[in-house]
Design a protein around this motif. Sequence first.
Motif, PDB file in Angstrom:
ATOM      1  N   PRO A   1       0.821  -1.207   0.000  1.00  0.00           N
ATOM      2  CA  PRO A   1       0.000   0.000   0.000  1.00  0.00           C
ATOM      3  C   PRO A   1       0.859   1.263   0.000  1.00  0.00           C
ATOM      4  O   PRO A   1       1.990   1.259   0.485  1.00  0.00           O
ATOM      5  N   VAL A   2       0.309   2.312  -0.539  1.00  0.00           N
ATOM      6  CA  VAL A   2       1.001   3.597  -0.610  1.00  0.00           C
ATOM      7  C   VAL A   2       0.385   4.515   0.435  1.00  0.00           C
ATOM      8  O   VAL A   2      -0.832   4.681   0.496  1.00  0.00           O
ATOM      9  N   ARG A   3       1.227   5.113   1.251  1.00  0.00           N
ATOM     10  CA  ARG A   3       0.762   6.069   2.261  1.00  0.00           C
ATOM     11  C   ARG A   3       0.740   7.457   1.648  1.00  0.00           C
ATOM     12  O   ARG A   3       1.750   7.929   1.141  1.00  0.00           O
ATOM     13  N   LEU A   4      -0.401   8.103   1.665  1.00  0.00           N
ATOM     14  CA  LEU A   4      -0.511   9.460   1.158  1.00  0.00           C
ATOM     15  C   LEU A   4      -0.517  10.441   2.320  1.00  0.00           C
ATOM     16  O   LEU A   4      -1.151  10.194   3.346  1.00  0.00           O
ATOM     17  N   ARG A   5       0.198  11.520   2.132  1.00  0.00           N
ATOM     18  CA  ARG A   5       0.169  12.559   3.162  1.00  0.00           C
ATOM     19  C   ARG A   5      -1.123  13.326   3.006  1.00  0.00           C
ATOM     20  O   ARG A   5      -1.529  13.681   1.907  1.00  0.00           O
ATOM     21  N   ARG A   6      -1.766  13.597   4.103  1.00  0.00           N
ATOM     22  CA  ARG A   6      -3.048  14.290   4.077  1.00  0.00           C
ATOM     23  C   ARG A   6      -2.886  15.727   3.544  1.00  0.00           C
ATOM     24  O   ARG A   6      -3.739  16.219   2.830  1.00  0.00           O
ATOM     25  N   ALA A   7      -1.781  16.383   3.867  1.00  0.00           N
ATOM     26  CA  ALA A   7      -1.559  17.755   3.417  1.00  0.00           C
ATOM     27  C   ALA A   7      -1.358  17.811   1.905  1.00  0.00           C
ATOM     28  O   ALA A   7      -1.646  18.809   1.273  1.00  0.00           O
ATOM     29  N   GLY A   8      -0.885  16.739   1.296  1.00  0.00           N
ATOM     30  CA  GLY A   8      -0.627  16.726  -0.133  1.00  0.00           C
ATOM     31  C   GLY A   8      -1.881  16.551  -0.986  1.00  0.00           C
ATOM     32  O   GLY A   8      -1.819  16.621  -2.191  1.00  0.00           O
ATOM     33  N   LEU A   9      -3.034  16.357  -0.341  1.00  0.00           N
ATOM     34  CA  LEU A   9      -4.243  16.107  -1.093  1.00  0.00           C
ATOM     35  C   LEU A   9      -5.091  17.364  -1.299  1.00  0.00           C
ATOM     36  O   LEU A   9      -6.148  17.302  -1.895  1.00  0.00           O
ATOM     37  N   ARG A  10      -4.634  18.505  -0.817  1.00  0.00           N
ATOM     38  CA  ARG A  10      -5.413  19.751  -0.952  1.00  0.00           C
ATOM     39  C   ARG A  10      -5.383  20.247  -2.392  1.00  0.00           C
ATOM     40  O   ARG A  10      -4.388  20.148  -3.092  1.00  0.00           O
ATOM     41  N   ARG A  11      -6.487  20.815  -2.805  1.00  0.00           N
ATOM     42  CA  ARG A  11      -6.566  21.396  -4.145  1.00  0.00           C
ATOM     43  C   ARG A  11      -6.220  22.871  -4.076  1.00  0.00           C
ATOM     44  O   ARG A  11      -6.583  23.569  -3.161  1.00  0.00           O
ATOM     45  N   VAL A  12      -5.552  23.319  -5.094  1.00  0.00           N
ATOM     46  CA  VAL A  12      -5.219  24.719  -5.188  1.00  0.00           C
ATOM     47  C   VAL A  12      -6.150  25.334  -6.212  1.00  0.00           C
ATOM     48  O   VAL A  12      -6.237  24.870  -7.349  1.00  0.00           O
ATOM     49  N   ALA A  13      -6.860  26.384  -5.817  1.00  0.00           N
ATOM     50  CA  ALA A  13      -7.823  27.021  -6.724  1.00  0.00           C
ATOM     51  C   ALA A  13      -7.199  28.045  -7.625  1.00  0.00           C
ATOM     52  O   ALA A  13      -6.187  28.580  -7.469  1.00  0.00           O
TER      53      ALA A  13
END
Length: 70
Positions: free
Chosen positions: A58-70
């Motif tokens: 499994p791949v661990r994703l950082r929660r902060a890296g999932l934000r969208r930039v508008a």
Amino acid sequence: MNDRYLSVDQVAELLGTTARFPRRLIEERRIRYVKVGRHVRIPASAVAEFIESHTVEPVRLRRAGLRRVA
């Protein structure tokens, strides 16, 4: 040399597939096997190697890296 040799049907049961799948692996030379007369046997260590080499971690994703930039 203390390896257990399994039939195609035993490998299929171990993998939870039909016998067609291990036969295809043999035909495509994707798994080691031994010919004993007209019989084909697959070493248990070859099945373990096949499973190990095709296991996806499994791949661990950082929660902060999932934000969208508008």
